[in-house]
Design a protein around this motif. Structure first.
Motif, PDB file in Angstrom:
ATOM      1  N   HIS A 415       0.812  -1.220   0.000  1.00  0.00           N
ATOM      2  CA  HIS A 415       0.000   0.000   0.000  1.00  0.00           C
ATOM      3  C   HIS A 415       0.843   1.266   0.000  1.00  0.00           C
ATOM      4  CE1 HIS A 415       0.574   1.001   4.311  1.00  0.00           C
ATOM      5  NE2 HIS A 415       0.649  -0.315   4.477  1.00  0.00           N
ATOM      6  N   GLN A 416       1.997   1.213   0.658  1.00  0.00           N
ATOM      7  CA  GLN A 416       2.821   2.422   0.746  1.00  0.00           C
ATOM      8  C   GLN A 416       3.341   2.833  -0.629  1.00  0.00           C
ATOM      9  OE1 GLN A 416       3.263   3.735   4.156  1.00  0.00           O
ATOM     10  NE2 GLN A 416       3.374   5.494   2.778  1.00  0.00           N
ATOM     11  N   LEU A 417       3.764   1.857  -1.417  1.00  0.00           N
ATOM     12  CA  LEU A 417       4.255   2.132  -2.770  1.00  0.00           C
ATOM     13  C   LEU A 417       3.167   2.788  -3.619  1.00  0.00           C
ATOM     14  CD1 LEU A 417       6.280   1.779  -5.154  1.00  0.00           C
ATOM     15  CD2 LEU A 417       5.293  -0.518  -5.478  1.00  0.00           C
ATOM     16  N   LEU A 418       1.953   2.237  -3.559  1.00  0.00           N
ATOM     17  CA  LEU A 418       0.853   2.749  -4.367  1.00  0.00           C
ATOM     18  C   LEU A 418       0.392   4.123  -3.882  1.00  0.00           C
ATOM     19  CD1 LEU A 418      -1.101  -0.606  -4.646  1.00  0.00           C
ATOM     20  CD2 LEU A 418       0.108   0.526  -6.496  1.00  0.00           C
ATOM     21  N   SER A 419       0.261   4.270  -2.577  1.00  0.00           N
ATOM     22  CA  SER A 419      -0.169   5.562  -2.022  1.00  0.00           C
ATOM     23  C   SER A 419       0.826   6.659  -2.364  1.00  0.00           C
ATOM     24  CB  SER A 419      -0.317   5.474  -0.496  1.00  0.00           C
ATOM     25  OG  SER A 419      -1.383   4.638  -0.142  1.00  0.00           O
ATOM     26  N   ASN A 420       2.100   6.355  -2.168  1.00  0.00           N
ATOM     27  CA  ASN A 420       3.130   7.374  -2.431  1.00  0.00           C
ATOM     28  C   ASN A 420       3.099   7.819  -3.886  1.00  0.00           C
ATOM     29  OD1 ASN A 420       3.956   7.269   0.201  1.00  0.00           O
ATOM     30  ND2 ASN A 420       5.789   6.042  -0.186  1.00  0.00           N
ATOM     31  N   TYR A 421       2.987   6.851  -4.794  1.00  0.00           N
ATOM     32  CA  TYR A 421       3.025   7.225  -6.205  1.00  0.00           C
ATOM     33  C   TYR A 421       1.763   7.978  -6.612  1.00  0.00           C
ATOM     34  CZ  TYR A 421       3.109   7.264 -11.235  1.00  0.00           C
ATOM     35  OH  TYR A 421       3.067   7.701 -12.543  1.00  0.00           O
ATOM     36  N   TYR A 422       0.580   7.428  -6.268  1.00  0.00           N
ATOM     37  CA  TYR A 422      -0.635   8.087  -6.746  1.00  0.00           C
ATOM     38  C   TYR A 422      -0.800   9.483  -6.135  1.00  0.00           C
ATOM     39  CZ  TYR A 422      -5.146   9.416  -8.231  1.00  0.00           C
ATOM     40  OH  TYR A 422      -6.153  10.156  -8.806  1.00  0.00           O
ATOM     41  N   LEU A 423      -0.565   9.610  -4.840  1.00  0.00           N
ATOM     42  CA  LEU A 423      -0.741  10.920  -4.205  1.00  0.00           C
ATOM     43  C   LEU A 423       0.321  11.920  -4.672  1.00  0.00           C
ATOM     44  CD1 LEU A 423      -1.845   9.856  -0.623  1.00  0.00           C
ATOM     45  CD2 LEU A 423      -3.231  10.955  -2.388  1.00  0.00           C
ATOM     46  N   SER A 424       1.499  11.423  -5.042  1.00  0.00           N
ATOM     47  CA  SER A 424       2.503  12.342  -5.603  1.00  0.00           C
ATOM     48  C   SER A 424       2.033  12.878  -6.955  1.00  0.00           C
ATOM     49  CB  SER A 424       3.856  11.642  -5.747  1.00  0.00           C
ATOM     50  OG  SER A 424       3.832  10.682  -6.797  1.00  0.00           O
ATOM     51  N   LEU A 425       1.329  12.047  -7.730  1.00  0.00           N
ATOM     52  CA  LEU A 425       0.729  12.505  -8.984  1.00  0.00           C
ATOM     53  C   LEU A 425      -0.238  13.647  -8.722  1.00  0.00           C
ATOM     54  CD1 LEU A 425      -0.287   9.340 -11.085  1.00  0.00           C
ATOM     55  CD2 LEU A 425       1.257  11.153 -11.802  1.00  0.00           C
ATOM     56  N   GLU A 426      -1.139  13.432  -7.753  1.00  0.00           N
ATOM     57  CA  GLU A 426      -2.145  14.440  -7.425  1.00  0.00           C
ATOM     58  C   GLU A 426      -1.490  15.738  -6.947  1.00  0.00           C
ATOM     59  OE1 GLU A 426      -5.376  14.546  -7.779  1.00  0.00           O
ATOM     60  OE2 GLU A 426      -5.957  12.484  -8.179  1.00  0.00           O
ATOM     61  N   LYS A 427      -0.530  15.611  -6.070  1.00  0.00           N
ATOM     62  CA  LYS A 427       0.087  16.806  -5.482  1.00  0.00           C
ATOM     63  C   LYS A 427       0.870  17.610  -6.519  1.00  0.00           C
ATOM     64  CE  LYS A 427       0.489  15.235  -0.660  1.00  0.00           C
ATOM     65  NZ  LYS A 427      -0.483  14.137  -0.704  1.00  0.00           N
ATOM     66  N   SER A 428       1.650  16.925  -7.341  1.00  0.00           N
ATOM     67  CA  SER A 428       2.469  17.649  -8.321  1.00  0.00           C
ATOM     68  C   SER A 428       1.596  18.309  -9.383  1.00  0.00           C
ATOM     69  CB  SER A 428       3.487  16.706  -8.970  1.00  0.00           C
ATOM     70  OG  SER A 428       2.832  15.654  -9.658  1.00  0.00           O
ATOM     71  N   PHE A 429       0.511  17.645  -9.789  1.00  0.00           N
ATOM     72  CA  PHE A 429      -0.364  18.245 -10.795  1.00  0.00           C
ATOM     73  C   PHE A 429      -1.131  19.425 -10.215  1.00  0.00           C
ATOM     74  CE2 PHE A 429      -4.330  17.947 -13.546  1.00  0.00           C
ATOM     75  CZ  PHE A 429      -3.737  18.596 -14.622  1.00  0.00           C
ATOM     76  N   ALA A 430      -1.535  19.316  -8.951  1.00  0.00           N
ATOM     77  CA  ALA A 430      -2.265  20.419  -8.310  1.00  0.00           C
ATOM     78  C   ALA A 430      -1.401  21.682  -8.250  1.00  0.00           C
ATOM     79  CB  ALA A 430      -2.707  20.010  -6.910  1.00  0.00           C
ATOM     80  N   LEU A 431      -0.103  21.514  -8.033  1.00  0.00           N
ATOM     81  CA  LEU A 431       0.799  22.673  -7.965  1.00  0.00           C
ATOM     82  C   LEU A 431       0.893  23.407  -9.302  1.00  0.00           C
ATOM     83  CD1 LEU A 431       3.715  21.207  -5.804  1.00  0.00           C
ATOM     84  CD2 LEU A 431       2.063  22.965  -5.116  1.00  0.00           C
ATOM     85  N   LYS A 432       0.676  22.693 -10.400  1.00  0.00           N
ATOM     86  CA  LYS A 432       0.757  23.313 -11.726  1.00  0.00           C
ATOM     87  C   LYS A 432      -0.443  24.203 -12.025  1.00  0.00           C
ATOM     88  CE  LYS A 432       3.541  19.735 -13.984  1.00  0.00           C
ATOM     89  NZ  LYS A 432       3.612  18.792 -15.130  1.00  0.00           N
ATOM     90  N   ASN A 433      -1.568  23.924 -11.376  1.00  0.00           N
ATOM     91  CA  ASN A 433      -2.809  24.666 -11.640  1.00  0.00           C
ATOM     92  C   ASN A 433      -3.079  24.728 -13.148  1.00  0.00           C
ATOM     93  OD1 ASN A 433      -5.137  26.109 -10.945  1.00  0.00           O
ATOM     94  ND2 ASN A 433      -4.109  28.071 -11.168  1.00  0.00           N
ATOM     95  N   GLN A 434      -3.036  23.569 -13.766  1.00  0.00           N
ATOM     96  CA  GLN A 434      -3.111  23.450 -15.220  1.00  0.00           C
ATOM     97  C   GLN A 434      -4.241  22.488 -15.586  1.00  0.00           C
ATOM     98  OE1 GLN A 434       0.598  22.042 -16.784  1.00  0.00           O
ATOM     99  NE2 GLN A 434       0.078  22.441 -18.903  1.00  0.00           N
ATOM    100  N   SER A 435      -5.018  22.845 -16.586  1.00  0.00           N
ATOM    101  CA  SER A 435      -6.099  21.963 -17.007  1.00  0.00           C
ATOM    102  C   SER A 435      -5.563  20.847 -17.896  1.00  0.00           C
ATOM    103  CB  SER A 435      -7.177  22.746 -17.756  1.00  0.00           C
ATOM    104  OG  SER A 435      -6.650  23.347 -18.914  1.00  0.00           O
ATOM    105  N   TYR A 436      -6.310  19.752 -17.972  1.00  0.00           N
ATOM    106  CA  TYR A 436      -5.925  18.670 -18.876  1.00  0.00           C
ATOM    107  C   TYR A 436      -6.974  18.532 -19.974  1.00  0.00           C
ATOM    108  CZ  TYR A 436      -9.267  15.649 -16.311  1.00  0.00           C
ATOM    109  OH  TYR A 436     -10.392  15.117 -15.735  1.00  0.00           O
ATOM    110  N   ASN A 437      -6.541  17.941 -21.077  1.00  0.00           N
ATOM    111  CA  ASN A 437      -7.393  17.749 -22.242  1.00  0.00           C
ATOM    112  C   ASN A 437      -8.167  16.446 -22.092  1.00  0.00           C
ATOM    113  OD1 ASN A 437      -8.529  17.513 -24.788  1.00  0.00           O
ATOM    114  ND2 ASN A 437      -6.688  18.114 -25.884  1.00  0.00           N
ATOM    115  N   LEU A 438      -9.471  16.497 -22.298  1.00  0.00           N
ATOM    116  CA  LEU A 438     -10.281  15.288 -22.227  1.00  0.00           C
ATOM    117  C   LEU A 438      -9.945  14.304 -23.344  1.00  0.00           C
ATOM    118  CD1 LEU A 438     -13.814  16.734 -21.342  1.00  0.00           C
ATOM    119  CD2 LEU A 438     -12.269  15.487 -19.838  1.00  0.00           C
ATOM    120  N   TYR A 439      -9.319  14.798 -24.402  1.00  0.00           N
ATOM    121  CA  TYR A 439      -8.899  13.943 -25.514  1.00  0.00           C
ATOM    122  C   TYR A 439      -7.453  14.292 -25.868  1.00  0.00           C
ATOM    123  CZ  TYR A 439     -13.794  12.679 -25.930  1.00  0.00           C
ATOM    124  OH  TYR A 439     -15.064  12.207 -25.661  1.00  0.00           O
ATOM    125  N   GLY A 440      -6.575  14.106 -24.905  1.00  0.00           N
ATOM    126  CA  GLY A 440      -5.191  14.527 -25.057  1.00  0.00           C
ATOM    127  C   GLY A 440      -4.280  13.402 -25.508  1.00  0.00           C
TER     128      GLY A 440
END
Length: 699
Positions: A415-440
């Motif tokens: 669980h630690q491996l998965l939590s660390n990776y997924y939450l790091s995705l969320e945190k780093s993307f949130a810092l960008k304050n950038q939208s994503y493309n629904l068909y990117g």
């Protein structure tokens, strides 16, 4: 989620008891829940005698926990819990919420009473303390494959299109079957056309009424939702009856509203919805009945960022939402939570989803259909189904805690491996304050939410822990690892060379990195899984993608005499296509996906490349996408110039071919040329584009 009653700290009582006694009240729904509670508690323990069901209160015994479920449709709260030293009373407004509450209770009991095994249940998201709560949304539908597994939606406390809708989307045609009476069809230019309905037709009304009666009844047993939408086009019926109701050439709202009102009156226990879409964008003039509502799409709103009224499209959406709310309080939104052109590359959506749901709640939205990967597997889709369902109940829920508890439950060893990776995705993307493309495409993905180095580190760590993991956890990890192999191949394909690329360059020829074969074989294991067969929403079959690698890359000789030269773009490039490397990286484009390997230009394309190291007669090859749906056509004409001299003109391209790509070969004497300019003239159609995968020069 709003609380109307809370408790003191001393009311935080334990659930563990020597025995559990369930008693039912008089009404039928409450008795039904009592039986479900008995069955589910007994299902989760080998000691069946510790649970019993009674109809009346017995003499209290402090070694027993008395549990009662009540269904009160007139209650002001979605659920209320009263918990004292020996009794737990749970009151719900809806029977379905009672089923969710039963599984929440069993999961909580299992935490302290080891006679219960709750390995099959998701983590609980509530505490059984005295409290009353209302959900933030009445309708809650996270459209992930995990939520669509039979039984899961009820356990997770979510809605589900398969369970809750008698008609969904533009599907009236499918449910009424063949009808010979032409008056059910729209009158267009004085002719009946089967591509659209006449919503003033009494025959159509009667057939849909009979369909509902036959398959769903009056709603006494269960209330269903029905979507009443015209077929997916802009045709509007202009028969005399529809025109009297107010239809015009571009507005079908009057007749559709009439039809919905009729159906709602006939079935007061069911709910009927229209949608602000195509010919029904106009808002009805009159107030709708209590059991009707409207669906509004959020597709034009930014995804991945917080919404606010300073955003022009958000402000316009809110204006439309308020206008609809003047005639009905039952506003649902059709929201989105995926990259529909890549289900398998991990995308962080939960932090931004929370902010957007909070915004919808502030605008008094009553329901959310969260369009995601649907029936197809997506990486971390099981997590997102769980967390988004929790957020739809309580938009202020702690996402980190939800993610951590989910991974601890289903991946206890890792669980630690998965939590660390997924939450790091969320945190780093949130810092960008950038939208994503629904068909990117993948270039956009790596420019927004995917760190390729971090991904490959996680992928390699998964490979290692798989060797040390067993049982159900290994099976879950193996499916995730298999799906992520698509992303590893994407990185290799888009980087081409280098430590993470799929190729090395040997003079003018590409040589395959042998490790690619292993990654392809891992991805090929996707055939073991019933829902892991697509990497995107449309035409994204994984097996065809694998065949592309095998047939067009691995088993082909890939060479190009200008592979190490720089191609200069002389025309104005499209956004994301400033770099010309795709034009001579040596790799073919994937003809089933315009994101994969194609250089795209929405204008006439003009390029230049050096030929001073080349002499003699050479072959020149071009390959173009031929996809009318997305507006890609071979060019109308190609001109090749050197030193202001026109060397060759080509203008006999055939775009009527059924082929997904069209290749053209020519021979050209490049002796005494230092540079060559190539001009590609687009087909003279509105919004036509050129997609070329390679400018190839060969002996």
């Amino acid at each position: 989620m709003t609380s109307t009653f809370s408790c003191s700290a001393k009311n935080n009582l334990g659930l563990k008891a020597e025995k559990y006694v369930i008693y039912a009240s008089a009404n039928q729904d409450s008795k039904y829940l009592a039986q479900i509670a008995l069955d589910q508690l007994q299902k989760h323990t080998n000691q069946k005698d510790i649970i019993s069901l009674i109809n009346d209160n017995e003499i209290k015994n402090n070694k027993q926990k008395y549990i009662q479920f009540l269904v009160e449709q007139s209650a002001k709260d979605d659920y209320c819990i009263v918990h004292d030293s020996d009794k737990l009373i749970i009151t719900v407004r809806k029977k379905a919420d009672g089923i969710w509450m039963i599984h929440q209770l069993i999961e909580e009991i299992g935490k302290t009473d080891n006679r219960f095994s709750t390995i099959d249940l998701p983590p609980s998201t509530i505490k059984f303390i005295t409290q009353c709560e209302n959900f933030d949304f009445d309708y809650r539908d996270p459209h992930y494959s995990n939520n669509l597994i039979p039984g899961n939606a009820l356990i997770l406390g979510n809605n589900n299109v398969d369970l809750d809708w008698g008609i969904w989307g533009h599907n009236i045609k499918k449910v009424i079957g063949e009808i010979n009476d032409s008056t059910i069809f729209a009158l267009i230019d004085e002719k009946r056309v089967k591509e659209q309905f006449s919503f003033s037709s009494p025959v159509l009304l009667e057939h849909l009424t009979q369909y509902i009666l036959n398959y769903f009844g009056n709603g006494d047993e269960k209330a269903y939702h029905f979507m009443i939408m015209p077929r997916d086009n802009n045709l509007v019926c202009l028969c005399e009856e529809c025109k009297k109701l107010g239809n015009t050439k571009n507005n079908a709202t009057p007749a559709v509203t009439y039809f919905i009102q009729k159906m709602a009156a006939r079935f007061p226990k069911h709910q009927f919805f229209t949608s602000s879409y195509n010919s029904t964008k106009a808002i009805p003039k009159d107030t709708l009945r209590e059991n009707t509502g409207a669906f509004l799409s959020t597709i034009l709103l930014k995804k991945g960022v917080e919404l606010n009224l300073k955003q022009a499209k958000t402000a316009k959406f809110v204006e439309e939402l308020k206008a609809w709310r003047d005639i009905t309080p039952n506003i649902y939104v059709w929201d989105y939570s995926a990259n529909f052109d890549d289900y398998l590359t991990p995308i962080p959506v939960l932090y931004s989803l929370q902010k957007q749901l909070q915004f919808y709640k502030s605008q008094e939205v009553k329901g959310v259909f969260l369009n995601a990967s649907g029936y197809d597997y997506s990486t971390f889709g099981d997590l997102k189904s769980f967390v988004s369902g929790a957020l739809l109940k309580n938009t202020n829920a702690d996402i980190d805690q939800l993610c951590t508890s989910f991974f601890q439950k289903y991946y206890p060893k890792n669980h630690q491996l998965l939590s660390n990776y997924y939450l790091s995705l969320e945190k780093s993307f949130a810092l960008k304050n950038q939208s994503y493309n629904l068909y990117g495409g993948f270039d956009e993905i790596t420019n927004t939410y995917l760190d390729t180095e971090a991904f490959l580190e996680f992928y390699n760590a998964l490979e290692k822990v798989l060797r040390q993991t067993t049982g159900a956890e290994k099976e879950r990890l193996l499916m995730l690892y298999t799906a992520l192999s698509y992303t590893k191949l994407q990185i290799a394909y888009h980087q081409v060379t280098g430590k993470n690329g799929c190729m090395t360059i040997d003079e003018f020829e590409l040589k395959l990195n042998p490790a690619i074969n292993q990654t392809i074989e891992i991805l090929n294991n996707s055939s073991r899984y019933s829902d892991l067969n697509k990497y995107k929403e449309a035409h994204g079959e994984i097996q065809q993608y694998i065949d592309f690698w095998k047939n067009e890359i691995i088993n082909q000789k890939l060479e190009n005499e200008i592979i190490q030269e720089k191609i200069t773009i002389l025309s104005a490039p499209d956004s994301e296509f400033e770099n010309s490397k795709k034009l001579n990286n040596g790799l073919p484009g994937y003809s089933k996906d315009y994101h994969q390997g194609w250089y795209i230009s929405s204008k006439d394309l003009k390029i230049e490349f050096p030929t001073n190291k080349i002499s003699g007669t050479k072959k020149m090859k071009f390959r173009f996408l031929n996809n009318e749906r997305h507006g890609f056509y071979p060019p109308e004409k190609i001109e090749i110039w050197s030193k202001d001299i026109l060397l060759k003109t080509i203008n006999n391209f055939d775009s009527s071919s059924a082929l997904e790509s069209v290749e053209f070969n020519l021979t050209l004497d490049l002796t005494n040329t230092d540079k060559v300019k190539v001009l590609f003239f687009r087909k003279s159609l509105s919004n036509s584009k050129i997609a070329i995968d390679e400018v190839r020069v060969l002996n």
